[in-house]
Enzyme design. Structure first.
Site, PDB file in Angstrom:
ATOM      1  N   GLU A  90       0.820  -1.209   0.000  1.00 13.71           N
ATOM      2  CA  GLU A  90       0.000   0.000   0.000  1.00 13.71           C
ATOM      3  C   GLU A  90       0.851   1.255   0.000  1.00 13.71           C
ATOM      4  OE1 GLU A  90      -4.332   0.292   1.773  1.00 13.71           O
ATOM      5  OE2 GLU A  90      -2.846   0.608   3.349  1.00 13.71           O
ATOM      6  N   HIS A 119       9.558 -26.140   3.028  1.00 15.07           N
ATOM      7  CA  HIS A 119       9.027 -27.345   2.391  1.00 15.07           C
ATOM      8  C   HIS A 119       7.904 -27.022   1.411  1.00 15.07           C
ATOM      9  CE1 HIS A 119      11.460 -29.357   5.376  1.00 15.07           C
ATOM     10  NE2 HIS A 119      10.893 -28.595   6.284  1.00 15.07           N
ATOM     11  N   LYS A 233     -12.894   2.196  -2.355  1.00 18.07           N
ATOM     12  CA  LYS A 233     -13.850   2.541  -1.295  1.00 18.07           C
ATOM     13  C   LYS A 233     -14.971   3.417  -1.852  1.00 18.07           C
ATOM     14  CE  LYS A 233     -10.544   2.422   2.557  1.00 18.07           C
ATOM     15  NZ  LYS A 233      -9.870   3.237   3.594  1.00 18.07           N
TER      16      LYS A 233
END
Length: 258
Positions: A90, A119, A233
């Site tokens: 961000e 792994h 938003k």
């Protein structure tokens, strides 16, 4: 909460310190650790690991290593990588620089956990594209000794581990991973905390915030805004019918009709 402080930088403001205190962590110790990082960042760069880490990140990025991996060797820091991913992405992923020129800057953050991801992801890290820079986090003093018990019934292939301290094994796993990456020509550096307590965590988080801010200076972007997030938003408000977003809602309806 100061309105100019973005959520990713707010851990040392009231919004972060209150739940931290309610969780039983001493906020003053956390802030004391952050103060240690603040003192470090003001030192000359030759003895300043924050500046050095930011510079290594920047040089790697300019050489095509556009993925930044944070890999702590402690399960207690597992969620720290989620915060780092938001902090880095961000803050540094920006369409324009401070001059207003379109640059589309930003490296992609990636969290990994040692030794679990040895792994899974380390196969890619070693033999996949050479497009990553790695930062390990290692803990100096453990909370106490934890001996690896003997296997019953005995297994000859595991006898060498019997009685060895678990921290020794974890440190060896980290050193081995860093060396294996180096053998494949993949760069890394290691941040070591004296202890994983409130002070150490505060210092580490402030270190990473300073490193991010310095990376923004090197790439000439505004580290502290998030226009790409804000646009999403705004469109959400429009879709949900919030007052004052009629124009955006109409724009979305027209796009859907097309």
């Amino acid at each position: 909460v100061p309105p100019s402080v973005g959520g990713r930088f707010s851990v040392f403001s009231a919004v972060g310190l209150l739940p931290i205190a309610l969780a039983g962590i001493d906020p003053e110790q956390l802030l004391a650790g952050a103060a240690r990082a603040n003192a470090l960042v003001r030192q000359p760069w030759q003895s300043n690991s924050i500046h050095q880490a930011a510079l290594v990140q920047y040089l790697s990025y300019r050489r095509g290593r556009n993925i930044s991996v944070l890999m702590p060797y402690s399960s207690r820091l597992r969620l720290l990588t989620d915060w780092f991913v938001q902090l880095w992405a961000e803050s540094l992923g920006k369409a324009v620089d401070r001059r207003g020129s379109r640059v589309n800057e930003g490296s992609t953050p990636l969290g990994a956990l040692g030794a679990t991801d040895q792994h899974s992801q380390v196969q890619l890290f070693n033999e996949g594209p050479d497009n990553k820079i790695f930062a390990f986090v290692r803990i100096g003093d453990a909370d106490g000794p934890l001996a690896i018990p003997p296997v019953t019934p005995p297994v000859s292939e595991l006898d060498y581990l019997s009685g060895r301290d678990f921290k020794e094994l974890l440190d060896s796993e980290q050193s081995a991973t860093a060396f294996a990456l180096a053998r494949h020509g993949r760069p890394s550096y290691t941040l070591e905390l004296d202890r994983l307590d409130a002070t150490g965590l505060g210092e580490l988080m402030q270190f990473l915030m300073w490193q991010t801010a310095l990376m923004g200076e090197l790439t000439n972007v505004n580290t502290f805004d998030q226009p790409g997030v804000e646009l999403g938003k705004v469109y959400t408000y429009a879709l949900m019918g919030r007052e004052g977003f009629d124009a955006e809602r109409q724009l979305l309806e027209d796009a859907d009709a097309d």
